[in-house]
Design a protein around this motif. Sequence first.
Motif, short mmCIF file in Angstrom:
data_model
loop_
_atom_site.label_atom_id
_atom_site.label_comp_id
_atom_site.label_asym_id
_atom_site.label_seq_id
_atom_site.Cartn_x
_atom_site.Cartn_y
_atom_site.Cartn_z
N SER A 63 0.95 -1.14 -0.34
CA SER A 63 -0.36 -0.19 0.08
C SER A 63 1.21 1.09 0.34
N TYR A 64 2.02 1.21 0.33
CA TYR A 64 3.15 2.18 0.16
C TYR A 64 2.45 3.41 -1.43
N GLY A 65 2.55 4.78 -0.76
CA GLY A 65 3.27 5.44 -2.20
C GLY A 65 1.03 5.44 -2.68
N VAL A 66 0.28 5.07 -2.61
CA VAL A 66 -1.17 4.81 -2.91
C VAL A 66 -1.76 6.30 -2.74
N ARG A 67 -2.47 6.64 -2.91
CA ARG A 67 -3.15 8.00 -2.62
C ARG A 67 -4.64 8.08 -2.96
N ASP A 68 -4.78 8.87 -1.88
CA ASP A 68 -6.31 8.78 -2.50
C ASP A 68 -6.57 9.99 -3.60
N GLY A 69 -7.54 9.96 -3.98
CA GLY A 69 -7.37 10.79 -5.22
C GLY A 69 -7.80 12.48 -5.07
N ARG A 70 -8.05 12.98 -4.01
CA ARG A 70 -7.42 14.30 -3.51
C ARG A 70 -5.83 14.89 -3.50
N GLY A 71 -5.24 13.97 -3.06
CA GLY A 71 -4.03 13.79 -3.31
C GLY A 71 -3.11 13.77 -1.25
N HIS A 72 -3.88 13.70 -1.08
CA HIS A 72 -3.70 13.88 0.61
C HIS A 72 -4.70 12.93 1.64
N GLY A 73 -4.13 12.67 2.56
CA GLY A 73 -5.27 11.66 3.47
C GLY A 73 -4.63 9.88 2.76
#
Length: 127
Positions: free
Chosen positions: A71-81
């Motif tokens: 899961s490292y490096g996976v971001r949500d669609g908004r780019g944070h959290g």
Amino acid sequence: MPGLVQLNYVLVALSVALLLVAAFEVATGKSPIPARIAARLTQVTASPRDERWQGAAGVLIAIGLLAQAASYGVRDGRGHGLSFLQLGALAVYTGCLFASLVITTARVRRLDRRDGTIGTAWERLNR
């Protein structure tokens, strides 16, 4: 950030090594520790069945670590959290660590060579 990527590769390599060693324990019921080193230990697993339980706990830890590394490096669609994948990996990691703790505390019996007693870690706490 490049340092974290390399750290993730090290985490994956260590997780795969742990998975292989733990799978060996589960399959054979033997310790991967060399006999000369094992002879100096004060506590060893009491039977091949206990060695298999200990290996199962190691497999769970390796699976949890691999889930975290994936899961490292996976971001949500908004780019944070945190994304749902990261939260899921964290839940898998936490569950695997808790299950391995229960296995090693309540199921794996150890022979104490100092006094010749056999018991789980939980039994030793209640003495």
